[in-house]
Design a protein around this motif. Structure first.
Motif, mmCIF file in Angstrom:
data_model
loop_
_atom_site.group_PDB
_atom_site.id
_atom_site.type_symbol
_atom_site.label_atom_id
_atom_site.label_comp_id
_atom_site.label_asym_id
_atom_site.label_seq_id
_atom_site.Cartn_x
_atom_site.Cartn_y
_atom_site.Cartn_z
ATOM 1 N N ILE A 180 80.534 -99.052 -4.477
ATOM 2 C CA ILE A 180 81.841 -98.886 -5.111
ATOM 3 C C ILE A 180 82.199 -97.407 -5.110
ATOM 4 N N LEU A 181 83.363 -97.080 -4.564
ATOM 5 C CA LEU A 181 83.816 -95.694 -4.475
ATOM 6 C C LEU A 181 85.066 -95.520 -5.330
ATOM 7 N N ASP A 182 84.945 -94.701 -6.362
ATOM 8 C CA ASP A 182 86.045 -94.464 -7.291
ATOM 9 C C ASP A 182 86.905 -93.308 -6.792
ATOM 10 N N GLU A 183 87.994 -93.641 -6.137
ATOM 11 C CA GLU A 183 88.924 -92.652 -5.582
ATOM 12 C C GLU A 183 88.200 -91.577 -4.777
ATOM 13 N N PRO A 184 87.514 -91.961 -3.703
ATOM 14 C CA PRO A 184 86.728 -90.996 -2.928
ATOM 15 C C PRO A 184 87.566 -89.938 -2.218
ATOM 16 N N LEU A 185 88.875 -90.167 -2.091
ATOM 17 C CA LEU A 185 89.719 -89.222 -1.362
ATOM 18 C C LEU A 185 90.594 -88.385 -2.289
ATOM 19 N N ALA A 186 90.402 -88.541 -3.603
ATOM 20 C CA ALA A 186 91.225 -87.804 -4.560
ATOM 21 C C ALA A 186 91.003 -86.303 -4.414
ATOM 22 N N ALA A 187 92.087 -85.567 -4.382
ATOM 23 C CA ALA A 187 92.072 -84.089 -4.342
ATOM 24 C C ALA A 187 91.453 -83.524 -3.068
ATOM 25 N N LEU A 188 91.323 -84.350 -2.017
ATOM 26 C CA LEU A 188 90.792 -83.841 -0.750
ATOM 27 C C LEU A 188 91.933 -83.566 0.225
ATOM 28 N N GLY A 189 91.764 -82.515 1.025
ATOM 29 C CA GLY A 189 92.733 -82.226 2.066
ATOM 30 C C GLY A 189 92.576 -83.179 3.243
ATOM 31 N N VAL A 190 93.416 -83.002 4.252
ATOM 32 C CA VAL A 190 93.404 -83.889 5.416
ATOM 33 C C VAL A 190 92.061 -83.850 6.125
ATOM 34 N N ARG A 191 91.551 -82.650 6.377
ATOM 35 C CA ARG A 191 90.282 -82.528 7.103
ATOM 36 C C ARG A 191 89.119 -83.091 6.280
ATOM 37 N N GLU A 192 89.120 -82.807 4.981
ATOM 38 C CA GLU A 192 88.042 -83.300 4.122
ATOM 39 C C GLU A 192 88.093 -84.821 4.001
ATOM 40 N N SER A 193 89.305 -85.362 3.889
ATOM 41 C CA SER A 193 89.449 -86.819 3.828
ATOM 42 C C SER A 193 88.915 -87.464 5.097
ATOM 43 N N ALA A 194 89.110 -86.784 6.221
ATOM 44 C CA ALA A 194 88.640 -87.331 7.502
ATOM 45 C C ALA A 194 87.122 -87.496 7.503
ATOM 46 N N HIS A 195 86.394 -86.567 6.842
ATOM 47 C CA HIS A 195 84.934 -86.687 6.728
ATOM 48 C C HIS A 195 84.567 -88.011 6.046
ATOM 49 N N VAL A 196 85.223 -88.259 4.919
ATOM 50 C CA VAL A 196 84.895 -89.435 4.119
ATOM 51 C C VAL A 196 85.336 -90.712 4.820
ATOM 52 N N LEU A 197 86.538 -90.695 5.387
ATOM 53 C CA LEU A 197 87.030 -91.872 6.102
ATOM 54 C C LEU A 197 86.145 -92.208 7.293
ATOM 55 N N GLY A 198 85.633 -91.166 7.957
ATOM 56 C CA GLY A 198 84.724 -91.397 9.080
ATOM 57 C C GLY A 198 83.444 -92.078 8.635
#
Length: 279
Positions: A180-198
């Motif tokens: 379970i991931l509680d808002e894993p992309l909150a407050a992340l920029g585009v590049r940082e979000s890409a790490h998590v989405l990957g």
């Protein structure tokens, strides 16, 4: 090297978690109303909804922090009750909250083994096995496709996206069946979000760990999720496959502010209009 294609979830994939008719109130405040939810093995489920919709309460019930007032929970087909977070973890449910629970001035590999440190005996002393933890951390991060050059670096040197990935990797290391991931992309920029989405895409590709993620960016939902559950005023008003709906349709439902019955009525009316003869 081309990325491996993500195969659709098998139609006969078993449910690893089922929530049936859950409700929860805190005094006069009703947080959840008759919520039913299911997650298949290897599925990535997006949980969306406005603030106060009940998302946090639902994941805290699934994590063992709260107990429901009514309803039941089935884990791999067996009815169960999570009296504590330890109970939920024993059933293979790991949760990564927004605070990540990482220690900034400790190394990445020490954070990976926080609370379950590897040890060795030397001259009768019980010492940390730093070499083993470094090696295992490196291997595990590489296996998950998380690109961090040096696991000796402290966590406070990492970007927000890298920290999120380390927190997820630490949870996956305990071999959960559900993450379970509680808002894993909150407050992340585009590049940082890409790490998590990957990383989530890699988990989806492997189809071994089921993921429930609270997310607000609807475009990202359609990038990495198999299904959407939309919570409104404590009830799930939409349960749809991402392959059978669109971002525009989801936004329309969200903006409508309607409950389950109203959405069903609106859909029936639209269907009726579509079948009227044209003159």
């Amino acid at each position: 090297m081309m990325e491996q294609e993500i195969k659709p979830l098998a139609a006969d994939a078993p449910n690893v978690l089922e929530v049936s008719h859950i409700s929860k109130s805190f005094g006069a405040v009703t947080a959840l109303v008759d919520v039913s939810l299911k997650v298949k093995r290897g599925e990535v489920l997006a949980l969306v909804g406005d603030n106060g919709a009940g998302k946090s309460t639902l994941i805290k019930i699934l994590s063992g922090f709260h107990q429901p007032d009514t309803g039941k929970i089935l884990s791999n087909g067996e009815e169960t009750r999570f009296a504590s977070p330890r109970d939920a973890r024993a059933r293979g449910i790991e949760t990564v909250y927004q605070d990540l629970a990482l220690i900034g001035d400790l190394s990445i590999y020490h954070n990976m083994f926080l609370g379950r440190e590897q040890r060795k005996r030397f001259l009768g002393l019980n010492l940390l096995d730093n070499k083993k933890m470094r090696t295992l951390s490196r291997t595990y991060l590489d296996t998950l496709g998380i690109h961090i050059p040096d696991v000796n670096n402290t966590v406070d040197l990492l970007s927000g996206g890298q920290r999120q990935c380390v927190a997820v990797a630490r949870s996956i290391y305990s071999s959960p069946s559900i993450l379970i991931l509680d808002e894993p992309l909150a407050a992340l920029g585009v590049r940082e979000s890409a790490h998590v989405l990957g990383l989530i895409q890699n988990l989806r590709r492997q189809r071994e760990v089921s993921v429930i993620m609270i997310v607000h960016n609807y475009n990202q939902i359609f990038e990495v999720c198999d299904r959407i559950n939309f919570l409104h005023a404590g009830e799930i008003v939409l349960d749809a496959s991402t392959s059978e709906t669109t971002e525009e349709e989801l936004i329309r439902v969200v903006k409508s502010g309607l409950g389950k019955n109203a959405i069903s009525a609106a859909a029936s009316a639209a269907e009726g209009r579509a079948t009227l003869p044209h003159h």
